[in-house]
Design an enzyme around this catalytic site. Structure first.
Site, PDB file in Angstrom:
ATOM      1  N   GLU A   1       0.689  -1.159  -0.087  1.00  0.00           N
ATOM      2  CA  GLU A   1       0.133   0.039  -0.084  1.00  0.00           C
ATOM      3  C   GLU A   1       0.830   1.253   0.036  1.00  0.00           C
ATOM      4  O   GLU A   1       0.215   2.416   0.116  1.00  0.00           O
ATOM      5  CB  GLU A   1      -0.849   0.184   1.311  1.00  0.00           C
ATOM      6  CG  GLU A   1      -2.277  -1.054   0.984  1.00  0.00           C
ATOM      7  CD  GLU A   1      -3.005  -1.170   2.245  1.00  0.00           C
ATOM      8  OE1 GLU A   1      -4.110  -1.377   2.103  1.00  0.00           O
ATOM      9  OE2 GLU A   1      -2.257  -1.239   3.216  1.00  0.00           O
TER      10      GLU A   1
ATOM     11  N   GLU B   1      -0.183  -5.077  15.211  1.00  0.00           N
ATOM     12  CA  GLU B   1      -0.089  -5.320  13.850  1.00  0.00           C
ATOM     13  C   GLU B   1       1.439  -5.010  13.429  1.00  0.00           C
ATOM     14  O   GLU B   1       1.761  -5.695  12.422  1.00  0.00           O
ATOM     15  CB  GLU B   1      -0.805  -3.897  13.271  1.00  0.00           C
ATOM     16  CG  GLU B   1      -0.789  -3.796  11.531  1.00  0.00           C
ATOM     17  CD  GLU B   1      -1.733  -2.721  11.241  1.00  0.00           C
ATOM     18  OE1 GLU B   1      -1.789  -2.785  10.122  1.00  0.00           O
ATOM     19  OE2 GLU B   1      -2.099  -2.114  12.124  1.00  0.00           O
TER      20      GLU B   1
END
Length: 680
Positions: A473, A617
């Site tokens: 991304e 994460e």
């Protein structure tokens, strides 16, 4: 190279220290013997519908989250998960003094993953030892249970209060108390309802005490109304030194997203739990988890990895439920992370492990997309395309829910192929042709039509897919992204195969387009991430996904070349855990045990938070629980080290290698046939 050697040394040292205390690592129980409230990250007990997140405060829970309940508030003008009523919060007063974090000593907590229960134990002065255990009941999607035990060291008087408090975001809270009197039982119901921030949803919760005394000898329950947001019911008991008193609280939480009449249904569900009784509730709860754990991963020779892998599998099992048509967000039911939205994290990262271990859980996740196919078709129409274009972030209705400042909403198109891949893999695992005809084919057809309209036809071999956000991304608005192009090709090919299996005539344009979508290479022979890629750092695996799960690249030498190049492009910080999981999986399949184990450990060890080793994460991150990362690492174990492979003939096993310190890996209950796969 220096960095790799240093990492290997650290992991070897970690393994050595682990081996010295191997007997202390329980494969099923994660213990926290030292609670530091300032450095505490809760762990979740969930049943795929209701999630309860632990707190370091005695008789408190941090969050109660219900799957499928969204409203518009807070971040980004899009739908968000909602905190539901804290229906398990309690007060405990001993000899007139309320116990709090300061007065509770020797506080210890543990999660039993085998039985999905969370237990806290503490002492209060020299007067009592208190234990409580709560469950999100697996067989009852909207119901929870908490057992409380008080052992008196001296003669004491205690008061137990069940407290119902509305979260701040809810409005127009209403509180109710009812006693239903029957000849054989009195049911005290503490109930609350409130509206979600915009008034879209009605949210309700109810609970009741379960006493162990015979009818007629139960303590008297008193209701107290404090304000609109909080009320409680309580009882008082006297205990002599040496006596132990036990009682339970059963409660239910439900919203108008789940039922047309949530207020009455919350009370009905609580009455049901009361009259079933504690023992039967726990009997059926345990049976349901026994069935889940019939599909298990057993590692011999590495006790800490065994516990960690159990934790990952436990969380995925906890965040998904069969027969729901719901799908998990990156943080599952561990809180409000990522607004509870559904991304590619589901189909590419969490879904494959769940699909092979429990196909019925995978079925719910695909059903979630099938029921939102019409919304995906409207999304494609609005962008000028044919077929169905799934949103990057999805919530209740299936419309695009990405905040407008994130370009992934309008441009991260590979999600459409990811959904198609999940549908095709469900058929491959189950070989359920009726499901393929009724549910899988509509998804595959509409997504193939999307890609045939999405490509720009610039000549043979140049059916370009321009202006996308890559799977990596950090690469925004690029052309011919490797993962997007390869996923589109796979989508078109699988849709063609599905039509042929069903005796339908596939659109011949699908294969024609697939054969002309380019996969770019650099001068050194490495697969190029996108048309303008020049070797910069990457947020997450992109090119490497062409080997697995897309099978676009099958040549082992090309797989190794792409691995060697892109593993050096991942920074130490700021990247999500699943990237290293893919590296570990591929290295296990190409026979490099040392690198596979390095990336397996690097995928999660730096991401762990105390005291329950919950995964964040990113390295050093503080937003657990990152179910996406757990899914990627489980794939490294199941499909990498275990060699489990989804094929047109069902689930098979391919060659792989184990870490050198693992004596064996056994994966049980795989697929519809409940197969066992072993590697030694």
């Amino acid at each position: 190279m220096k960095q790799l050697l240093l990492s290997l040394f650290i992991f070897q040292l970690f393994a050595f220290l682990n081996s010295a205390s191997a007997q202390a690592v329980d494969p099923w129980v994660i213990k926290a013997d030292k609670i530091e409230p300032a450095n505490y990250y809760g762990i979740t007990v969930a049943n795929g519908m209701i999630g309860i997140v632990s707190s370091p405060e005695p008789f408190k829970v941090k969050d109660v989250v219900l799957a499928g309940a969204y409203d518009l508030y807070g971040r980004g003008r899009v739908s968000n998960f909602l905190r539901s009523f804290n229906l398990l919060n309690m007060y405990l007063d001993i000899d007139g003094r309320r116990i709090d974090a300061k007065s509770a000593t020797n506080l210890k907590q543990e999660l039993n993953m085998r039985e999905s229960k969370f237990t806290t134990t503490f002492d209060y002065a020299d007067k009592a030892t208190v234990t409580y255990t709560y469950y999100s009941l697996r067989h009852l999607p909207f119901t929870v249970l908490m057992d409380i035990s008080i052992r008196a060291k001296k003669n004491i008087s205690f008061t137990g209060s069940s407290v119902m408090e509305a979260p701040d975001a809810l409005k127009e809270a209403q509180n109710y108390y009812n006693e239903i009197d029957r000849p054989h039982v009195v049911i005290s119901l503490l109930t609350s309802e409130a509206k979600s921030p915009t008034g879209k949803l009605l949210m309700a919760a109810s609970n009741t005490f379960l006493f162990s005394e015979p009818h007629g000898q139960e303590p008297r329950v008193i209701h107290e109304m404090w304000d609109n947001n909080l009320h409680l019911m309580k009882f008082t008991r006297q205990l002599k030194a040496g006596q132990t008193y036990t009682f339970s609280v059963a409660g239910s939480s439900i919203t108008s997203a789940h039922h047309d009449d949530p207020l009455n249904e919350a009370e009905r569900l609580t009455i049901y739990a009361k009259l079933e009784g504690r023992d039967r509730l726990l009997q059926f709860h345990k049976k349901a988890w026994d069935e889940l754990w019939s599909s298990d991963i057993k590692i011999e020779g590495d006790p800490q990895s065994q516990q960690d892998v159990h934790s990952m599998l436990y969380h995925l099992y906890s965040f998904v439920r069969e027969n729901t048509a719901l799908s998990p967000s990156p943080m599952g039911l561990s809180g409000l992370g990522y607004n509870g939205h559904v991304f590619w994290d589901t189909e590419i990262w969490m879904y494959p492990a769940l699909l092979v271990m429990h196909p019925e859980l995978g079925k719910s996740m695909v059903e979630y997309r099938f029921q939102r196919l019409e919304a995906a078709k409207r999304n494609a129409f609005s962008k000028g395309f044919k077929g169905a274009m799934f949103p990057w972030e999805s919530a209740d209705t299936g419309v695009e829910e990405t905040p407008v400042w994130a370009l992934s909403g309008p441009f991260e198109h590979h999600i459409t192929a990811d959904v198609a891949l999940a549908a095709w893999n469900y058929y491959l695992v189950t070989q359920d042709k009726q499901w393929l005809r009724e549910k899988g084919w509509p998804i595959l057809k509409e997504t193939a039509d999307f890609w045939a309209s999405r490509v720009e036809r610039n000549g043979p071999g140049k059916y370009d897919i321009k202006n996308v956000v890559a799977a990596d991304e950090w690469a925004e608005n690029v052309d011919n992204n490797a993962f997007t192009n390869a996923a589109a090709k796979a989508n078109l090919q699988y849709s063609t195969q599905a039509a042929q299996l069903l005796g339908l005539t596939p659109n011949p344009d699908w294969l024609h387009v697939a054969q002309n979508i380019p996969i770019l290479k650099m001068e050194n022979g490495v697969t190029r991430e996108h048309a303008t890629y020049k070797g910069e750092g990457i947020k997450q695996a992109d090119v490497n996904l062409l080997a697995y799960p897309l099978k676009e690249i099958t040549n082992p030498e090309q797989i190794k070349k792409d691995l060697a190049y892109y593993e050096t492009r991942v920074p130490n910080e700021g990247t999500p855990a699943m990237t290293q999981g893919v590296f570990a999986l591929l290295y296990a399949r190409v026979g490099n045990a040392d690198k596979a184990y390095h990336w397996f450990k690097d995928a999660y060890l730096p991401n762990l938070n105390p005291p329950f080793r919950v995964i964040a994460e990113t390295k050093g991150g503080t937003n657990p629980y990152f179910a996406t990362g757990a899914g990627g690492i489980l794939q490294a174990v199941i499909m990498g080290f275990g060699g489990v492979e989804i094929t047109p003939e069902g689930i098979k096993q391919v060659r792989s290698v184990l870490p050198k310190n693992w004596k064996s890996l056994t994966i049980t209950g795989v697929g519809p046939e409940k197969k066992t796969f072993s590697v030694k």
